[in-house]
Design an enzyme around this catalytic site. Structure first.
Site, mmCIF file in Angstrom:
data_model
loop_
_atom_site.group_PDB
_atom_site.id
_atom_site.type_symbol
_atom_site.label_atom_id
_atom_site.label_comp_id
_atom_site.label_asym_id
_atom_site.label_seq_id
_atom_site.Cartn_x
_atom_site.Cartn_y
_atom_site.Cartn_z
ATOM 1 N N TYR A 98 5.608 -42.631 57.842
ATOM 2 C CA TYR A 98 5.295 -43.599 58.896
ATOM 3 C C TYR A 98 3.940 -44.264 58.702
ATOM 4 C CZ TYR A 98 3.580 -39.073 60.648
ATOM 5 O OH TYR A 98 3.012 -37.835 60.754
ATOM 6 N N LYS A 99 3.218 -43.941 57.623
ATOM 7 C CA LYS A 99 1.942 -44.591 57.353
ATOM 8 C C LYS A 99 2.204 -45.809 56.462
ATOM 9 C CE LYS A 99 -0.430 -40.096 57.582
ATOM 10 N NZ LYS A 99 -0.930 -40.194 58.963
ATOM 11 N N ARG A 131 -12.685 -45.011 60.938
ATOM 12 C CA ARG A 131 -11.785 -45.031 59.787
ATOM 13 C C ARG A 131 -10.985 -46.330 59.793
ATOM 14 N NH1 ARG A 131 -7.170 -40.531 58.571
ATOM 15 N NH2 ARG A 131 -6.251 -41.620 60.338
ATOM 16 N N PHE A 171 -6.296 -31.711 55.885
ATOM 17 C CA PHE A 171 -5.791 -32.136 57.182
ATOM 18 C C PHE A 171 -5.526 -30.914 58.063
ATOM 19 C CE2 PHE A 171 -2.622 -33.808 60.171
ATOM 20 C CZ PHE A 171 -3.290 -34.940 60.594
ATOM 21 N N ASP A 192 -0.141 -32.604 49.389
ATOM 22 C CA ASP A 192 0.161 -33.406 50.564
ATOM 23 C C ASP A 192 -0.138 -34.858 50.200
ATOM 24 O OD1 ASP A 192 0.233 -34.768 52.998
ATOM 25 O OD2 ASP A 192 -0.583 -33.084 54.129
#
Length: 400
Positions: free
Chosen positions: A224-225, A371, A122, A199
């Site tokens: 928050y995912k 995605r 990322f 991560d």
């Protein structure tokens, strides 16, 4: 099986009704970026304002808030991380906690000169690793990976060596959803004498993790995912018990001090995971994820993973059958795939914009990738089918 049949057979199907907006025709394919809120969350936030903040005022710190980063960290450890108590804390953003963990890790391996990271990690992880390397006079050793897969054991073994201080890896690749073999890769890094920072942002709450069993050194992830903590909800940091009193994190704030209320002239780190904290914790930002943690605890991470695999396999099957010219940019085998699917086509950027205008919400990632993030507890099989039908129509409109 049809989408309706799959939904009828799904033991978790009824949970979808607990999420705000799930009853609408909007198709949400971005749960791996921002999860839907639970219906219970609004009343929780209102009650906090009225009863705890408004009612208890400053007394709330002594009664609950001061300990909440560690209490909630232990809940994360028990429910979704596979971590014993005392190793996880909540606070700061993902970026800040990644920075703290990286700086602490390289300082714990003096004399070693390299940080190993892959080029498709990322962006934040790569940018931070570059900055930490420059701050500390270290070198980045890059691993080149296929953007449709991720870091394998062979690739990592070829990259680490006696100069490796830290390896930075993502458990689920943000672009391809490649699911890394965390246990094997951690062992390879340890055999080279390095520490590993994982991560977990694209896996926690979707893919079971066993941090203690995998012998992980450090891990950071957002909430928050798949943990539905809301925009900007604070992240968490995990530090293995055997490293807790060895690591010295670089952002020395009052909350991580041995005696925060002594207000003394010099900093002495707190024992245990408390030392990874810095400033006043964002209490309001910790509220929403508690509802999602309770729901995951109710059903269990194994059941969440079964649903996640079912949804991604359904999406792949529909794409194979109905989307000509589209290629799968995620692992086809579920054992190597996290909770999202990426589909490539030269017109996916334009298709994404068209879909958003129709209340079908995926996201776009270069190169040419649509995605599809399938949050297991809030997504139905029928939603997947409807969304991919809209993708087909959008592509047909762009290609004639």
């Amino acid at each position: 099986m049809t989408a309706d049949a799959l939904d009828q057979a799904d033991p978790l199907a009824s949970l979808r009704a607990r999420f705000v907006g799930a009853e609408t025709p909007l198709v949400y394919f971005d749960g791996n970026s921002l999860g839907r809120p639970l219906s219970a969350t609004g009343p929780r936030l209102a009650a906090f304002v009225e009863q705890q903040w408004g009612g208890r005022l400053i007394r709330g710190w002594d009664e609950r808030w001061f300990d909440l980063p560690r209490v909630l960290g232990d809940e994360l450890g028990r429910i979704v991380l596979g971590a014993a108590p005392g190793q996880t804390a909540v606070g700061d953003s993902t970026t800040v906690l990644l920075y703290k963990a990286m700086r602490a890790a390289v300082a714990a391996r003096p004399g070693r000169t390299e940080i190993v990271i892959d080029r498709d990690n990322f962006p934040t992880d790569r940018y931070l690793a570059d900055g930490v390397a420059r701050e500390c006079g270290l070198t980045l050793r890059w691993i080149d990976v296929d953007t449709s897969s991720g870091v394998s054991a062979d690739l990592l073994a070829a990259a680490v060596g006696p100069q490796t201080a830290l390896v930075v890896l993502s458990h689920v690749a943000y672009r391809s959803a490649y699911l890394a073999d965390a246990s094997a890769l951690t062992r390879i890094a340890h055999d080279a004498g390095a520490l590993v920072l994982w991560d977990l942002s694209h896996s926690v709450g979707s893919v079971p993790t066993e941090l203690d069993a995998w012998d992980v050194d450090l891990a950071v992830g957002c909430t928050y995912k798949y943990l539905n903590g809301g925009p900007g909800a604070p992240a968490f940091v995990y530090v293995a018990a055997q490293l807790l009193d060895e690591l010295e994190q670089p952002v020395q704030g009052w909350m991580g001090a041995r005696d925060p209320f002594l207000m003394g002239p010099s900093y002495a780190p707190a024992p245990g995971i408390q030392r990874m904290l810095s400033g006043t914790p964002p209490i309001i930002g910790m509220l929403a994820m508690q509802d999602m943690l309770a729901l995951i605890d109710e059903v269990g991470m194994d059941a969440v993973r079964v649903k996640s695999v079912g949804l991604t396999e359904h999406a792949i099957a529909i794409a194979d059958a109905t989307l000509p010219g589209v290629t799968l940019a995620s692992p086809r085998e579920s054992a190597w795939r996290g909770g999202h699917v990426t589909l490539n086509h030269p017109h996916m950027r334009e298709a994404t914009a068209a879909l958003w205008a129709q209340d079908v919400i995926p996201d776009y990632r270069d190169p040419q990738g649509l995605r599809i993030g399938l949050s297991p507890l809030s997504t139905s099989y029928a939603e997947v089918e409807a969304g991919l039908a809209s993708v087909r129509v959008a592509l047909e409109g762009l290609t004639g």
